[in-house]
Every structure is written in C-alpha cells, then in structure tokens.
Design an enzyme around this catalytic site. Structure first.
Site, PDB file in Angstrom:
ATOM      1  N   ASP A 131       2.804 -20.285  57.186  1.00  0.00           N
ATOM      2  CA  ASP A 131       1.793 -19.536  56.428  1.00  0.00           C
ATOM      3  C   ASP A 131       0.512 -20.386  56.320  1.00  0.00           C
ATOM      4  O   ASP A 131       0.577 -21.568  55.978  1.00  0.00           O
ATOM      5  CB  ASP A 131       2.373 -19.253  55.027  1.00  0.00           C
ATOM      6  CG  ASP A 131       1.518 -18.308  54.212  1.00  0.00           C
ATOM      7  OD1 ASP A 131       0.773 -17.502  54.806  1.00  0.00           O
ATOM      8  OD2 ASP A 131       1.618 -18.363  52.953  1.00  0.00           O
ATOM      9  N   HIS A 132      -0.617 -19.795  56.608  1.00  0.00           N
ATOM     10  CA  HIS A 132      -1.921 -20.479  56.497  1.00  0.00           C
ATOM     11  C   HIS A 132      -1.969 -21.818  57.223  1.00  0.00           C
ATOM     12  O   HIS A 132      -2.390 -22.829  56.638  1.00  0.00           O
ATOM     13  CB  HIS A 132      -2.330 -20.690  55.027  1.00  0.00           C
ATOM     14  CG  HIS A 132      -2.673 -19.414  54.327  1.00  0.00           C
ATOM     15  ND1 HIS A 132      -3.851 -18.732  54.535  1.00  0.00           N
ATOM     16  CD2 HIS A 132      -1.962 -18.668  53.445  1.00  0.00           C
ATOM     17  CE1 HIS A 132      -3.853 -17.635  53.809  1.00  0.00           C
ATOM     18  NE2 HIS A 132      -2.721 -17.558  53.137  1.00  0.00           N
ATOM     19  N   GLY A 152      -2.713 -15.613  44.102  1.00  0.00           N
ATOM     20  CA  GLY A 152      -2.539 -16.046  42.722  1.00  0.00           C
ATOM     21  C   GLY A 152      -2.262 -14.933  41.727  1.00  0.00           C
ATOM     22  O   GLY A 152      -2.032 -13.783  42.107  1.00  0.00           O
ATOM     23  N   ARG A 172       7.220 -17.079  42.222  1.00  0.00           N
ATOM     24  CA  ARG A 172       6.951 -18.177  41.269  1.00  0.00           C
ATOM     25  C   ARG A 172       7.161 -17.695  39.835  1.00  0.00           C
ATOM     26  O   ARG A 172       7.730 -18.398  39.005  1.00  0.00           O
ATOM     27  CB  ARG A 172       5.507 -18.663  41.434  1.00  0.00           C
ATOM     28  CG  ARG A 172       5.224 -19.284  42.786  1.00  0.00           C
ATOM     29  CD  ARG A 172       3.787 -19.753  42.876  1.00  0.00           C
ATOM     30  NE  ARG A 172       3.507 -20.280  44.205  1.00  0.00           N
ATOM     31  CZ  ARG A 172       2.453 -21.024  44.508  1.00  0.00           C
ATOM     32  NH1 ARG A 172       1.567 -21.317  43.594  1.00  0.00           N
ATOM     33  NH2 ARG A 172       2.280 -21.470  45.738  1.00  0.00           N
ATOM     34  N   HIS A 181      -2.342 -10.428  52.811  1.00  0.00           N
ATOM     35  CA  HIS A 181      -2.076 -11.629  51.995  1.00  0.00           C
ATOM     36  C   HIS A 181      -2.424 -11.331  50.544  1.00  0.00           C
ATOM     37  O   HIS A 181      -3.054 -10.316  50.242  1.00  0.00           O
ATOM     38  CB  HIS A 181      -2.956 -12.795  52.487  1.00  0.00           C
ATOM     39  CG  HIS A 181      -2.415 -13.476  53.688  1.00  0.00           C
ATOM     40  ND1 HIS A 181      -1.932 -14.749  53.668  1.00  0.00           N
ATOM     41  CD2 HIS A 181      -2.256 -13.035  54.961  1.00  0.00           C
ATOM     42  CE1 HIS A 181      -1.511 -15.085  54.875  1.00  0.00           C
ATOM     43  NE2 HIS A 181      -1.700 -14.059  55.693  1.00  0.00           N
ATOM     44  N   ASN A 224       2.609 -10.262  52.170  1.00  0.00           N
ATOM     45  CA  ASN A 224       2.930 -11.615  51.700  1.00  0.00           C
ATOM     46  C   ASN A 224       3.168 -11.659  50.199  1.00  0.00           C
ATOM     47  O   ASN A 224       2.354 -11.125  49.424  1.00  0.00           O
ATOM     48  CB  ASN A 224       1.751 -12.544  51.989  1.00  0.00           C
ATOM     49  CG  ASN A 224       1.719 -13.003  53.420  1.00  0.00           C
ATOM     50  OD1 ASN A 224       2.433 -12.478  54.265  1.00  0.00           O
ATOM     51  ND2 ASN A 224       0.891 -13.995  53.694  1.00  0.00           N
ATOM     52  N   SER A 229       4.207 -22.678  53.783  1.00  0.00           N
ATOM     53  CA  SER A 229       2.829 -23.169  53.932  1.00  0.00           C
ATOM     54  C   SER A 229       2.882 -24.664  54.243  1.00  0.00           C
ATOM     55  O   SER A 229       3.943 -25.299  54.135  1.00  0.00           O
ATOM     56  CB  SER A 229       2.062 -22.942  52.628  1.00  0.00           C
ATOM     57  OG  SER A 229       2.627 -23.769  51.610  1.00  0.00           O
TER      58      SER A 229
HETATM   59  N1  PH4 Z   1       0.304 -16.591  50.564  1.00  0.00           N
HETATM   60  C1  PH4 Z   1       0.959 -17.686  49.850  1.00  0.00           C
HETATM   61  C2  PH4 Z   1       0.184 -18.993  49.948  1.00  0.00           C
HETATM   62  C3  PH4 Z   1       0.878 -20.143  49.272  1.00  0.00           C
HETATM   63  O1  PH4 Z   1      -0.284 -23.694  49.646  1.00  0.00           O
HETATM   64  P1  PH4 Z   1       0.613 -22.724  48.952  1.00  0.00           P
HETATM   65  O2  PH4 Z   1       2.075 -22.997  49.199  1.00  0.00           O
HETATM   66  O3  PH4 Z   1       0.317 -22.599  47.471  1.00  0.00           O
HETATM   67  O4  PH4 Z   1       0.250 -21.335  49.635  1.00  0.00           O
HETATM   68  O5  PH4 Z   1      -0.114 -16.797  51.823  1.00  0.00           O
HETATM   69  C4  PH4 Z   1       0.113 -15.327  50.027  1.00  0.00           C
HETATM   70  O6  PH4 Z   1      -0.558 -14.491  50.622  1.00  0.00           O
HETATM   71  C5  PH4 Z   1       0.751 -15.007  48.695  1.00  0.00           C
HETATM   72  O7  PH4 Z   1       0.038 -14.067  47.928  1.00  0.00           O
HETATM   73  P2  PH4 Z   1       0.316 -13.916  46.343  1.00  0.00           P
HETATM   74  O8  PH4 Z   1      -0.331 -15.076  45.661  1.00  0.00           O
HETATM   75  O9  PH4 Z   1      -0.311 -12.625  45.935  1.00  0.00           O
HETATM   76  O10 PH4 Z   1       1.798 -13.898  46.163  1.00  0.00           O
HETATM   77 ZN    ZN Z   2      -1.980 -16.000  52.045  1.00  0.00          ZN
END
Ligand code: PH4
Ligand code: ZN
Length: 309
Positions: A82-83, A181, A260, A211, A254, A49
């Site tokens: 991503d995004h 999340g 995490r 996602h 995703n 991201s």
């Molecule tokens: N994502 C992850 C987005 C992460 O800005 P950032 O690094 O915090 O962004 O695109 C997902 O779709 C992950 O989905 P999840 O939270 O269910 O694992």
């Molecule tokens: Zn996402």
C-alpha cells in the site's frame, strides 16, 4: 490461495462488486480479516504500507500471511504493498513475494508520476506482479479550501485516460473526495460520483481503487470515547456511499481506520471493564473478534463480495 488482484478484479468488474483491501500490521489484525473472509466466502486483499513493513518486519508479515493462506486454501487472497513510496520499496516487496504493489506517485507532477509508475510497472510485469497507481490528491477536502483548490485535488478523467495508456498500470486509485484517517468531512459527507462515472467511461477496463474509504463506524468511535478515548467529531464515508461506489465501478476499497478503531475499542473496553486484567490474550482476543465482525459487515452488507470465491 494466493492470487494476483488481476484475477480478482476481472470477476469483480463483471459482477459489479468491490473487494475490500485491509491494512495489516500484526497477527490479530491478519487473523480477524482472514477469519471474516472465510466466514463470508469472500476474496480479500491484505495490504501492508511501508510503515507496516517497518513495524512488523517483512519476514514476519509474509510468514503470517503464508499461514493464513494455508489455513484457508479456498479463499483467494492477494498480498499488496500500500502506498509504495519509491521504486526500491516496490522492488523489495515484489522480490519478497507480494502479488501486487502500489506505487504512489501522486505527490509528484504528472510527468514524474508517469515516469516512476512506468518504471515500477516494467519491473513488476517482468515478475508476474500487478501494479496500482494513483492520480489526484487525497488530501482532506476541508471546508475552508476554495473551490478551485478543491477541483485541483480531484482526479481529472482525461488525464486518467492518458496516464493509464502511458504507464500500463493495472489499476488506478482516484481522488473523488475521500481522505485518510478518522476526520474525512467537516460537514456532510460528499463524494464526486460524477467524476467516477466519467473516469469509468474513459477507462472501462481499468479497475478503480478508493483510498481513505473507512466508514469511521460510529459505534466503534462511541466505544472508544466511552472507555477513555478522545475522538470528537470523527467522521467517515457512510456505508450507502461505499455500496454505491462498489456497484458503480470501484473494484477495490481500502480500509485501515475502521480496523484501528475496532482494535482500540476492543482493548479499551476490556481494560476499563476489568482493571485487574494483564494477560494480553484477554484484551487482544476480543479486539480480534471486533475486527472480524467489522470486516464481515463490510464484505456482506456493503461491498457485496460475500460468496464470490
Ligand atoms: N490506506 C491506509 C494507509 C495506512 O502508513 P500507514 O500504515 O499509516 O498507511 O491506504 C487507506 O486508504 C486507508 O483509508 P482509511 O484511513 O479511510 O481507512
Ligand atoms: Zn491510502
């Protein structure tokens, strides 16, 4: 080998499985994911991201991924933004060797989303890079949101058809009830498979992306909580639903939150069990192993991407 997601998705759509797209932020995460892909003989998408790029710095990310590709030449790997929040970020990633980018115009109205996506598609395609776009809102579907508001968040299949036609995007992220999340559902988990089915009927050749698709693996949450964490009521998308999605036309799933959780569970456990530890390898090593096990489980038991290289 480094590939675009286009080749990966063609095979995945034909053989009805999904490819895991895992968010990378540091070396241990990259190694855990790639070691799992090698073990499972699975194609894999490594995605970063804008926040990951800011944290790890693009040069470091690219060199580490380059090392992963060299170490496992037999594994098809894609490096994906991503995004992507704007044209400039997408361009920067394309110019730095990403094989695909996402432009997330879902925060804009339909016409502005079309315009921005088309702008990125035109530049990306001129460089041989493919583009994922998003239509619909991924915001958590809360219990207290009324039915009309909930319906407005989901992707409208007719709009999806028009959007893909007008933008020429290569894959499409849709909203069918997932969210980012560790807190995705207040009550029972529910995804709108009827919307997925209608989208697939209208755009059968466009790979669909899910996602916010972490399981929020209960064992990992329990380990975090047992060793001093506080994640009450965390809940994600059950494995069975993700499996159903992967055989029903979803080509990319995703995952970030589960990685995490794995990393945090591994570190917490090591530090609490032996408070005298201060060598980072002693806690980052087990955390990397837990990431590998988590990714292997998804590839082998849920997404069906094992032995698909
Ligand atoms: N994502 C992850 C987005 C992460 O800005 P950032 O690094 O915090 O962004 O695109 C997902 O779709 C992950 O989905 P999840 O939270 O269910 O694992
Ligand atoms: Zn996402």
């Amino acid at each position: 080998m480094l590939v675009t997601t286009k080749e990966m998705f063609e095979k995945a759509m034909k053989e009805k499985y999904a490819i895991g797209a895992f968010n990378v932020n540091n070396m241990e995460i990259i190694q855990g994911i790639v070691d799992a892909a090698a073990e499972c003989k699975s194609p894999v998408i490594l995605q970063a991201s804008a926040g990951a790029i800011k944290y790890a710095r693009i040069g470091y990310l690219m060199k580490m991924i380059e090392a992963a590709v060299e170490e496992h030449p037999e594994i098809p790997m894609a490096i994906h933004l991503d995004h992507g929040p704007d044209f400039e970020t997408a361009k920067m990633c394309i110019d730095n060797g990403f094989t695909s980018v996402m432009i997330d115009g879902s925060k804009y109205d339909f016409e502005e989303n079309v315009r921005l996506t088309k702008q990125v598609v035109d530049y990306a395609h001129s460089k041989g890079v493919v583009v994922e776009a998003e239509l619909g809102k991924l915001a958590g579907v809360e219990d207290d949101v009324n039915v009309d508001a909930k319906d407005a968040m989901y992707t409208d299949p007719a709009q999806a058809e028009e959007f893909v036609k007008r933008t020429g995007c290569d894959s499409l992220a849709i909203a069918i009830g997932t969210s980012h999340g560790a807190y995705k559902f207040k009550g029972e988990a529910k995804l709108r498979f009827d919307i997925l089915k209608e989208v697939k009927e209208r755009i059968p050749n466009t790979p669909i992306v899910l996602h916010g698709a972490s399981t929020v693996i209960p064992e990992l949450v329990d380990t975090c909580n047992k060793y001093g964490g506080s994640l009450p009521g965390a809940k994600g998308v059950p494995d069975e639903m993700l499996h159903e999605a992967s055989i029903s036309g979803v080509s990319k799933i995703n995952v970030d939150t589960d990685l995490r959780l794995a990393m945090t569970a591994g570190i917490r456990k090591e530090l609490v069990e032996d408070p005298s530890v201060f060598d980072p390898r002693k806690y980052l090593g087990p955390a990397r192993e837990l990431i590998k096990e988590t990714v292997e489980h998804k590839m082998r038991d849920v997404f069906g991407s094992s032995n698909k290289i």
